[in-house]
Design a protein around this motif. Structure first.
Motif, PDB file in Angstrom:
ATOM      1  N   PRO A 155      -2.927  -6.886  -3.309  1.00  0.00           N
ATOM      2  CA  PRO A 155      -3.320  -6.072  -2.590  1.00  0.00           C
ATOM      3  C   PRO A 155      -2.470  -5.608  -1.035  1.00  0.00           C
ATOM      4  CG  PRO A 155      -5.124  -7.783  -3.285  1.00  0.00           C
ATOM      5  CD  PRO A 155      -4.093  -8.648  -3.719  1.00  0.00           C
ATOM      6  N   ALA A 156      -3.048  -4.250  -0.837  1.00  0.00           N
ATOM      7  CA  ALA A 156      -2.468  -3.993   0.591  1.00  0.00           C
ATOM      8  C   ALA A 156      -3.154  -4.336   1.680  1.00  0.00           C
ATOM      9  CB  ALA A 156      -2.157  -2.084   0.397  1.00  0.00           C
ATOM     10  N   ASP A 157      -4.423  -4.933   1.098  1.00  0.00           N
ATOM     11  CA  ASP A 157      -5.116  -5.500   2.487  1.00  0.00           C
ATOM     12  C   ASP A 157      -4.966  -6.508   2.810  1.00  0.00           C
ATOM     13  OD1 ASP A 157      -6.294  -6.926   0.571  1.00  0.00           O
ATOM     14  OD2 ASP A 157      -8.422  -5.796   0.997  1.00  0.00           O
ATOM     15  N   ILE A 158      -3.918  -7.601   2.815  1.00  0.00           N
ATOM     16  CA  ILE A 158      -3.744  -8.383   3.166  1.00  0.00           C
ATOM     17  C   ILE A 158      -2.771  -8.320   3.998  1.00  0.00           C
ATOM     18  CG2 ILE A 158      -2.052 -11.014   2.803  1.00  0.00           C
ATOM     19  CD1 ILE A 158      -2.668 -10.419  -0.571  1.00  0.00           C
ATOM     20  N   ASP A 159      -3.316  -9.718   5.065  1.00  0.00           N
ATOM     21  CA  ASP A 159      -3.092  -9.517   6.458  1.00  0.00           C
ATOM     22  C   ASP A 159      -1.603 -10.322   6.357  1.00  0.00           C
ATOM     23  OD1 ASP A 159      -2.125  -9.266   8.689  1.00  0.00           O
ATOM     24  OD2 ASP A 159      -4.070 -10.245   9.448  1.00  0.00           O
TER      25      ASP A 159
END
Length: 371
Positions: free
Chosen positions: A224-228
């Motif tokens: 996912p694009a929201d992984i930090d």
């Protein structure tokens, strides 16, 4: 053309987003080395068609089919006359495809479940994505990704006549030590999975945050694009198998992360575990039943339960221990978990089945089809 084995599998042509392709490739190279001819039938789907990294294998014949009608029309006679047919897990319309094979084949029919823990969890919920419980007793043998208690469950609950532990395997001709610049202290290769992500967070991302002077890498699609991602973690979206050995060689250690269903089942080593070990890269792994029977902790693998365990391993500059782990793991894998070794296991089983009572004489009439 006649074949010794006909296989219906998820994919041989594309390793994108799945671990089946490299497993099939390793096994079938081993089968070919034993002098056997294999036909692999693969459903032609766009997501693999767009990412084919082995469209024309030189160790077997690969053919594509669009739907079950084409499968039956073009290959029904070949399936009927084959000395043995193997159907794999996650084949599209798998229940119907397996019904077709059971109805047509005169020789032994085997099911190779590369996802046994997922299969058992699915069946326990009353679902049947690619195999139905009524089909299991009609199989000549059930080749299970998992050993241990899973075999008893297949036999006692689902009526499998011959449940066999048949772990994944590494292609020893490809997965081997190579020279590469050491770029990362710890890496991970795997497609994103929600149930694996907490372990990846704990055993790779958290150590990366604690060790900003170390370098890390995660390779694989669908994250996912929201992984930090910490700044010292490199990302590689997709890594074809041709680049795997160099990828492993560029790491001091590589991380093995196991899916929740496979941890619960135990005795379920991933193909990545064997491939990394065959490349001579020492492995840090999460813990699950049966792991240390394959690769003893501290001798052939490091088992980590926490970020602290990983930090300690990375901060101890003991190249002697690291090399010893790598050598022992590679020795064990080359002896027991290569494509050639697994192919020998399969061919011995097929020889035993050929000497036993014919499948249709035991299983009875053509299997009833699902409504």
């Amino acid at each position: 053309m006649s074949y010794d084995i006909v296989i219906l599998g998820l994919s041989l042509s594309s390793s994108w987003g799945n671990g089946h392709a490299t497993t099939w490739r390793s096994l079938l190279k081993g089968v070919a080395a034993h002098g056997k001819r294999v036909l692999f039938l693969e459903r032609d789907v766009p997501w693999y068609a767009d990412h084919r990294d082995l469209p024309e294998p030189d160790f077997c014949d690969l053919e594509f089919y669009q739907d079950l009608d084409e499968l039956d029309g073009r290959w029904g006679e070949t399936i009927a006359n084959a000395p043995a047919v193997i159907v794999g897990s996650y084949v599209p319309e798998g229940v119907e495809a397996l019904d077709l094979v059971l109805a047509r084949a005169h020789g032994p029919v085997l099911f190779y479940d590369i996802d046994t823990p997922v299969t058992l969890a699915t069946l326990s919920r009353g679902e049947e994505a690619y195999i139905h419980p009524r089909q299991i007793p009609n199989l000549s043998a059930y080749l299970s990704f998992s050993g241990g208690p899973a075999l008893e469950r297949l036999t006692e609950k689902y009526g499998a006549r011959c449940a066999v532990a048949f772990h994944c395997c590494a292609d020893e001709s490809h997965y081997r030590p190579v020279d590469a610049e050491r770029r990362w202290d710890l890496g991970y290769l795997g497609t994103y999975s929600p149930d694996r992500q907490p372990t990846l967070d704990r055993l790779l991302l958290e150590p990366a945050r604690r060790l900003p002077h170390r370098r890390f890498v995660v390779a694989g699609p669908q994250y996912p694009a929201d992984i930090d991602w910490p700044a010292n973690v490199d990302r590689i979206e997709h890594l074809p198998p041709s680049e795997h050995p160099a990828f492993y060689a560029a790491q001091r250690y590589t991380l093995n992360v196991t899916r929740a269903d496979m941890i619960a089942a135990g005795w379920s080593p991933s193909v990545r575990l064997f491939e990394a070990g065959a490349c001579g890269t020492p492995v840090i792994s999460d813990d699950w039943p049966g792991l240390t029977e394959l690769l003893p902790d501290g001798d052939a693998i490091l088992v980590a339960h926490s970020a602290e365990d990983v930090v300690n391993a990375l901060e101890v500059p003991d190249d002697v221990q690291r090399d010893r782990l790598a050598q022992e793991a590679r020795r064990r894998i080359l002896e027991n978990h290569t494509g050639h070794a697994r192919a020998g296991q399969l061919l011995d089983l097929l020889a035993d089945l050929a000497r036993s009572v014919p499948r249709d004489a035991v299983a009875g009439a053509e299997p009833a089809r699902a409504n």
